[in-house]
Design a protein around this motif. Structure first.
Motif, PDB file in Angstrom:
ATOM      1  N   SER A  12      -4.774 -15.862  26.790  1.00 38.88           N
ATOM      2  CA  SER A  12      -3.902 -16.872  26.093  1.00 38.88           C
ATOM      3  C   SER A  12      -2.186 -16.686  26.424  1.00 38.88           C
ATOM      4  N   ASN A  13      -1.516 -17.564  25.972  1.00 38.75           N
ATOM      5  CA  ASN A  13      -0.115 -17.458  26.123  1.00 38.75           C
ATOM      6  C   ASN A  13       0.305 -16.132  25.244  1.00 38.75           C
ATOM      7  N   ASP A  14      -0.144 -15.730  24.343  1.00 34.39           N
ATOM      8  CA  ASP A  14       0.139 -14.535  23.816  1.00 34.39           C
ATOM      9  C   ASP A  14      -0.144 -13.310  24.673  1.00 34.39           C
ATOM     10  N   ASP A  15      -0.967 -13.417  25.737  1.00 28.70           N
ATOM     11  CA  ASP A  15      -1.164 -12.084  26.623  1.00 28.70           C
ATOM     12  C   ASP A  15      -0.008 -11.982  27.766  1.00 28.70           C
ATOM     13  N   LEU A  16       0.792 -13.256  27.813  1.00 23.68           N
ATOM     14  CA  LEU A  16       1.937 -13.140  28.612  1.00 23.68           C
ATOM     15  C   LEU A  16       3.072 -12.137  27.927  1.00 23.68           C
TER      16      LEU A  16
END
Length: 563
Positions: A539-543
């Motif tokens: 997900s974007n949060d994993d960036l």
């Protein structure tokens, strides 16, 4: 007259015999020589003409003032006579040549007709044709992430347009630099983790400018080019005016055979693409870099159809090769050397995934400064408008932290490919986001495109020669995050109907013929998709947090380095 007579004594058999009894022809009286020469049937005529010419010249000299006056008086008439003489022969039939060449394209079915397609930002992926109520669904745009209609991008462009106007005012060399170019080039360099970047009016111009300059400046440069390289690279190689070799598409054994022909000290350039737009095939960048290091070559990588779509931050296939390392380090460079580090120069476009227009090259500080200082395609081309550069920079920043855009595009592509496979519709196999539906005939490809448009309100452009080889004509479908499954189902039904209507060959038919381009070929080894299932689950949060609104320093090289 004396001169002619003396020449006759030396050369003419008649005079020579007449004077043979004399001890020295130079002791003869002038009159005797002339008299003998005049009796010669040949020299006599020549001397008579010479006499008339001399007399005429003397008369002309005496009458010079009167003749000059007459010439001036008749000047206008003389000019008219000269003009008449110049137009006695018919001029070249330029229009006939144009029509003849166009007729050739009509006959071989490669003549192109451009549809009037007006994409609607508020209704993407819809567009209208000539009339606004005549709407179609666009399935072949290269606006891969639909960032051309992204509200953040549009708002930035509007504000910049209102404040700084419509155009840049000229080239940087004349009109000066501006903050929008500085910011955009810093964003590009940061995206590819290079020391510098230079923005051009298009990537066609960038590819031509960079490759041609390398050929002109590097004495004895040898260029090695993939046979499926884009026309912009081919033109650049032509303008480079140097030795070139074409290697078979993605055939690294053939490439190495060619490289081995030259000493390591000979300057070399390997030019290739990451994703080839008409087939969807992907280069093995890491292995090409291995060969470049082994044989002392520079690497030129065109990531036009990959930026925005691959890698955790949209830097392209080179970034995707070290996906996890780049994801965990974010905007910073990983501690170890990556594939992206190994590539000497990367070109890309702002006009596809980044939704605006323009092109660029990213590389080392010295390379970029050298290109900025010497490349005519940069120096003498008007800069992009401030609003375009501001919008492009915003698009790069936005997509960097939105991994979900790339994932949605991949999922929709996979859905369409699987649906076509279930219908036995031939898709040239590849590990990328391109969906090339094989037709194999230019006229049928055109008809297929027209039926999709006229009957099903779907726009998919037919791809014919010279974009692809004859006999490999196709429909090129490119899903985006906006092409949801319900739209895909409509597309699948429409394509199935077209294949039934035109009786186009399906996979089983190509198989009976021995197959083509991986379609129906029993020995074809399919490559796995570039995106793995694990990557698609992120997900974007994993960036890394540093990719969200990062502070990017201005590039010194953009304005020129002060020494």
């Amino acid at each position: 007259m004396d001169s002619i007579a003396r020449q006759s004594a030396k050369l003419c058999p008649f005079v020579s015999r007449a004077t043979s009894s004399l001890r020295n022809v130079q002791t003869l009286q002038q009159g005797n020589i002339s008299a003998m020469a005049q009796r010669c049937p040949f020299m006599g005529q020549a001397m008579q003409k010479a006499h008339l010419t001399t007399s005429a010249a003397a008369g002309a000299a005496a009458a010079a003032p009167a003749a000059q006056e007459a010439s001036r008086a008749a000047g206008k008439d003389q000019s008219s006579v000269m003009a008449d003489r110049a137009t006695q022969e018919a001029k070249f039939d330029y229009e006939g040549l144009f029509e003849q060449d166009l007729q050739k394209k009509r006959l071989d079915k490669s003549y192109r007709f451009f549809n009037n397609i007006n994409r609607l930002a508020k209704e993407f992926p819809m567009a209208h044709r000539q009339q606004e109520e005549d709407k179609v669904t666009v399935w072949c745009s290269n606006d891969y992430l639909a960032l051309s209609k992204n509200q953040q991008v549009v708002d930035v462009m509007k504000r910049t347009l209102d404040k700084y106007g419509a155009g840049a005012g000229g080239t940087r060399n004349i009109a000066g630099h501006n903050q929008h170019a500085l910011r955009l080039e810093a964003e590009v360099a940061a995206l590819h983790k290079k020391e510098g970047a230079l923005v051009f009016s298009s990537c066609f111009v960038a590819n031509d400018a960079v490759i041609s300059l390398l050929g002109q400046k590097l004495k004895d440069l040898v260029i090695f080019s993939d046979e499926l390289n884009h026309a912009s690279m081919i033109v650049g190689i032509k303008h480079a005016s140097t030795t070139k070799h074409i290697f078979k598409h993605n055939d690294l054994e053939h490439l190495e055979e060619l490289l081995a022909m030259y000493p390591k000290s000979t300057p070399k350039l390997i030019a290739f693409e990451s994703v080839y737009s008409m087939s969807g095939s992907v280069a093995d960048i890491n292995k090409i870099c291995d060969l470049a290091e082994k044989y002392g070559a520079l690497t030129f990588l065109d990531e036009v159809h990959a930026v925005g779509l691959y890698g955790p931050h949209g830097a392209g296939v080179a970034e995707h090769c070290d996906f996890e390392s780049h994801r965990s380090s974010g905007i910073a460079s990983p501690a170890h050397q990556t594939v992206m580090d190994r590539v000497d120069m990367i070109t890309g476009t702002l006009g596809k995934s980044f939704g605006t227009v323009g092109g660029y090259v990213a590389g080392s500080l010295r390379l970029i400064d050298w290109l900025r200082s010497y490349a005519p395609g940069f120096i003498f081309t008007t800069s992009l408008p401030p609003s375009v550069m501001a919008g492009a920079a915003e698009a790069i920043r936005y997509q960097r932290s939105h991994l979900d855009l790339r994932q949605a595009q991949q999922r929709h592509t996979a859905y369409v490919k699987q649906g076509l496979a279930d219908l036995d519709i031939p898709v040239i196999p590849n590990p990328s986001h391109i969906v090339p539906v094989l037709v194999g005939n230019p006229d049928l490809a055109r008809q297929a495109s027209e039926i999709l448009m006229d009957k099903h309100r779907i726009y998919v452009q037919a791809i014919n020669f010279p974009t692809v080889a004859r006999g490999t004509e196709r429909l090129r479908i490119t899903p985006t995050p906006g092409h949801t499954d319900d739209l895909s189902d409509i597309l699948l039904d429409a394509v199935d109907d077209v294949f039934n209507t035109l009786q186009l060959p399906r996979v089983k038919d190509w198989k009976r013929q021995g197959g083509l381009l991986g379609v129906g070929q029993s020995d074809y080894m399919a490559e796995p998709n570039l995106w793995t299932e694990d990557q698609l689950q992120l997900s974007n949060d994993d960036l890394h947090p540093n990719v969200r609104e990062p502070i990017i320093d201005q590039l010194e090289v953009s304005s020129g380095i002060r020494y």
